[in-house]
Design an enzyme around this catalytic site. Structure first.
Site, PDB file in Angstrom:
ATOM      1  N   PHE A 130       0.860  -1.187   0.000  1.00 52.08           N
ATOM      2  CA  PHE A 130       0.000   0.000   0.000  1.00 52.08           C
ATOM      3  C   PHE A 130       0.893   1.234   0.000  1.00 52.08           C
ATOM      4  CE2 PHE A 130      -2.326   3.506   1.902  1.00 52.08           C
ATOM      5  CZ  PHE A 130      -3.474   3.493   1.139  1.00 52.08           C
ATOM      6  N   ASP A 215       9.291   2.511   1.611  1.00 50.83           N
ATOM      7  CA  ASP A 215       8.120   3.245   2.082  1.00 50.83           C
ATOM      8  C   ASP A 215       8.005   2.972   3.580  1.00 50.83           C
ATOM      9  OD1 ASP A 215       5.650   4.146   2.877  1.00 50.83           O
ATOM     10  OD2 ASP A 215       4.560   3.358   1.142  1.00 50.83           O
ATOM     11  N   LYS A 244       2.761   9.913   8.367  1.00 55.55           N
ATOM     12  CA  LYS A 244       2.085   9.440   9.576  1.00 55.55           C
ATOM     13  C   LYS A 244       2.762   9.937  10.865  1.00 55.55           C
ATOM     14  CE  LYS A 244      -0.824   5.887   7.687  1.00 55.55           C
ATOM     15  NZ  LYS A 244      -0.536   5.213   6.447  1.00 55.55           N
TER      16      LYS A 244
HETATM   17  C1  LIG Z   1      -0.759   5.489   4.965  1.00 53.99           C
HETATM   18  C2  LIG Z   1       0.284   5.033   4.016  1.00 53.99           C
HETATM   19  C3  LIG Z   1       0.538   5.720   2.819  1.00 53.99           C
HETATM   20  C4  LIG Z   1      -0.297   6.884   2.354  1.00 53.99           C
HETATM   21  O1  LIG Z   1      -0.260   7.964   3.253  1.00 53.99           O
HETATM   22  P1  LIG Z   1      -1.379   9.112   3.153  1.00 53.99           P
HETATM   23  O2  LIG Z   1      -0.927  10.114   4.170  1.00 53.99           O
HETATM   24  O3  LIG Z   1      -2.685   8.482   3.472  1.00 53.99           O
HETATM   25  O4  LIG Z   1      -1.343   9.642   1.773  1.00 53.99           O
HETATM   26  C5  LIG Z   1       1.577   5.277   2.020  1.00 53.99           C
HETATM   27  N1  LIG Z   1       2.318   4.209   2.374  1.00 53.99           N
HETATM   28  C6  LIG Z   1       2.104   3.517   3.508  1.00 53.99           C
HETATM   29  C7  LIG Z   1       2.975   2.368   3.860  1.00 53.99           C
HETATM   30  C8  LIG Z   1       1.068   3.895   4.364  1.00 53.99           C
HETATM   31  O5  LIG Z   1       0.830   3.197   5.477  1.00 53.99           O
END
Ligand SMILES: *Cc1c(COP(=O)(O)O)cnc(C)c1O
Length: 398
Positions: A130, A215, A244
């Site tokens: 994701f 990521d 986050k």
């Molecule tokens: C939440 C998340 C995203 C996207 O972040 P947003 O602030 O919602 O755009 C991308 N990569 C990972 C691993 C995530 O957990």
């Protein structure tokens, strides 16, 4: 009441919180909930942390926004601190995780372009990943349910099965720019990537002139008990996306890169209006003040150990509810035997918040400031939820 004027994109729980204190959220009606979701791993220091409140308030009285047409207070310090505490030399600030990923993807493509390889723009990603909800990041994530109905998938993302070295090798070709991976899959169900696999990725990137992108939007910023999850593996990326937990609840993200990887991102190649604004920088610096304090991450690891042991014994006591416990630090998942949504619902009935994920997993992501006593309280509530689910299931099958 009139029909909602909001987009119907979210299936929300019928709870509305008025305020928070540490690991607790309080509804408008005064009911207290133990927050082990942290707004999806965002409230890394809990709710209303005094140091963060003070940082935001005092910046709010000075200046909110000036744009990146000017030098911005706090950007130099926060970027320097992130670089000094990571593999990176350069930082680009964003407002969200998806934007941090967009910057990472553009940085990798641009690197290959400026090295004389304009055809190298493909990025290899992994099933279950994701990376966000923009057009490029849903293509990177590759999940059919997020892509459906939004027109042609953005070109240049090649997906291979999770952990499959042979498929990965076969996917690398003259168009490949980079490999993108979460060191621990979050939404995909708290699936840690084996260290050996990350080492293989590093080697494949080095041998083939590719960039390695991590990521760490969810698994970074202290979540695993290390500032960055990849520190647990000894493998470093060329580019990393953060968000986050980095803002503790203020919308903030960052793309980190080595000087070499960022070399194509020259003046005018990328931009953002809000990214790195003074409010975000004040809060981001305040979050780091706390996380970099002596002993902070060690405490995260200690609480994690206690919590994990408790979860393991719940697994032994409720084998019909809990299949497995996974994750690192305070990025933990209960792989459920019942539908994960049912377990989250049963926990909510016990006034405890958690977040469902893929692979039928319930994510437990308490604030990193959670104490052993609060973790014990969490275990007691999960136990009650499991007892009630067990009783309900026995009734059903009788
Ligand atoms: C939440 C998340 C995203 C996207 O972040 P947003 O602030 O919602 O755009 C991308 N990569 C990972 C691993 C995530 O957990």
């Amino acid at each position: 009441m009139a029909e909602s004027a909001l987009f119907d994109t979210f299936a929300r729980a019928p709870l509305r919180f008025e305020r928070g204190e540490g690991v607790w959220l309080v509804t408008e009606g005064g009911e207290r909930y133990l927050d082990f979701g942290s707004g999806i791993a965002v409230n890394s220091l809990g709710h209303a942390h005094p140091h963060l409140v003070e940082a935001l308030k005092s910046q709010a009285e000075k200046v909110w926004h000036t744009s990146n047409l000017f030098e911005v207070t706090g950007q130099d310090t926060l970027s320097r601190r992130l670089a000094d505490n990571s593999f990176a030399d350069k930082v680009f600030f964003t407002n969200s995780g998806a934007e941090a990923l967009e910057c990472a993807i553009k940085t990798a493509r641009r690197y290959q372009y400026t090295k004389g390889h304009p055809d190298r723009f493909h990025i290899i990603t992994f099933e279950g990943a994701f990376h966000g909800r923009t057009l490029a990041t849903i293509a990177a994530g590759g999940q059919a349910k997020y892509l459906e109905g939004f027109g042609p998938k953005v070109e240049g993302f090649d997906q291979v099965p999770f952990g499959d070295v042979e498929a990965l090798k076969a996917a690398i070709n003259e168009n490949t720019a980079a490999i993108l991976i979460e060191p621990i899959q979050g939404e995909g169900g708290i699936r840690p990537v084996p260290k050996e696999f990350l080492q293989t990725l590093r080697k494949l990137c080095d041998d083939n002139g590719l960039l390695l992108i991590f990521d760490e939007v969810q698994c970074g910023m202290g979540r695993t008990g290390k500032l960055f999850a990849h520190e647990l593996t000894g493998v470093t990326p060329d580019i990393m996306a953060l968000a986050k937990g980095i803002g503790g609840g203020y919308p903030l993200g960052a793309c980190l890169a080595t000087a070499e990887a960022a070399s194509g991102m020259t003046a005018g190649t990328h931009g953002t209006t809000y990214g790195g604004n003074p409010l975000g920088m004040a809060v981001g610096n305040a979050v780091l003040d706390v996380m970099l304090e002596e002993g902070f991450l060690e405490r995260v690891r200690d609480v994690s150990l206690f919590f994990r042991q408790g979860l393991a014994s719940l697994k032994d006591r409720f084998p019909n509810i809990i299949e497995d416990i996974r994750g690192e630090g305070l990025l933990l998942g209960i792989k459920a035997k019942v539908p994960a949504g049912e377990l989250v619902g049963a926990m909510r009935d016990e006034h405890m918040l958690a977040v469902p994920a893929g692979d039928n997993v319930v994510r437990l992501l308490p604030p990193l400031t959670v104490t052993v006593d609060e973790a014990r309280e969490g275990l007691a509530r999960i136990e009650k939820a499991a007892e009630k689910l067990t009783a309900a299931n026995m009734k059903k099958s009788a």
